[in-house]
Design an enzyme around this catalytic site. Sequence first.
Site, PDB file in Angstrom:
ATOM      1  N   CYS A   1       0.825  -1.209   0.000  1.00 37.94           N
ATOM      2  CA  CYS A   1       0.000   0.000   0.000  1.00 37.94           C
ATOM      3  C   CYS A   1       0.859   1.260   0.000  1.00 37.94           C
ATOM      4  O   CYS A   1       0.398   2.327  -0.418  1.00 37.94           O
ATOM      5  CB  CYS A   1      -0.967  -0.016   1.170  1.00 37.94           C
ATOM      6  SG  CYS A   1      -0.196  -0.294   2.775  1.00 37.94           S
ATOM      7  N   HIS A   2       2.115   1.142   0.427  1.00 36.61           N
ATOM      8  CA  HIS A   2       3.007   2.299   0.429  1.00 36.61           C
ATOM      9  C   HIS A   2       3.360   2.764  -0.985  1.00 36.61           C
ATOM     10  O   HIS A   2       3.823   3.879  -1.165  1.00 36.61           O
ATOM     11  CB  HIS A   2       4.290   1.994   1.217  1.00 36.61           C
ATOM     12  CG  HIS A   2       5.100   0.872   0.654  1.00 36.61           C
ATOM     13  ND1 HIS A   2       4.794  -0.450   0.906  1.00 36.61           N
ATOM     14  CD2 HIS A   2       6.185   0.863  -0.155  1.00 36.61           C
ATOM     15  CE1 HIS A   2       5.673  -1.220   0.284  1.00 36.61           C
ATOM     16  NE2 HIS A   2       6.524  -0.450  -0.374  1.00 36.61           N
TER      17      HIS A   2
END
Length: 177
Positions: free
Chosen positions: A140-141
Amino acid sequence: MTAVLPDTLTFDRLETPIGTALLVTDEAGALRAFNWTDYEPQMRAWIARHYPKAAVRNGVSPLRAAFQAYFAGDAQALATVPWVASGTAFQRQVWDTLCSIPAGETLSYAGLAQRIGRPTAMRAVGTANGANPVAVVVPCHRVIGANGSLTGYGGGLHRKRWLLSHEGASFREVLAA
C-alpha cells in the site's frame, strides 16, 4: 466461500531501520497481519475482532528471513510471502491489485481505481488501501498522490518515504506552506 480461521497466531517482533515491526503469522506460515510496535494496541484489537478464537503466542515467524532480506536491501524478497487478509471482497480486490505494483514503481489512487475497473472509486480505493492489514507485503506504500506526492500511510509518512526510497521509487516531496 468462508475463509478458514487460524487456531493459533504467532506474534514476532523484528527490528528494522524504521522501527520494530510486528509480524503475525498463522500455523500454515501465512502472514495475517503486519504493523509497527507504535500501533500494537490497535493491531491487537484488530486481531481480536477478526480472529477471536485464535490463540496468540510469541515466537519466531517463519517469514522472518524474508523480511530481514527485504530490509537489508532485497526489494523483491517479499514478493512470494504468503498472506491471508480478512476483508470485504472489494478490499481483497484492491489488495490483490496492489501486489501488481512492482517494487520501485508507484501508482496513484486514480490509477489503482482504473486497474480494478472502477475509475470513479478513488475514495473507496483509498479507504481499502488504508485498511490493508498486511502492509509492506501488500504494498500500500506504493500508492501516491496524482501529482506524485506522498500521501497518507498508516505507519507514518516517514516510513512510507523510507520504503519507497529503499525500493528505488520516485516520488515528489511537497513541503507544507
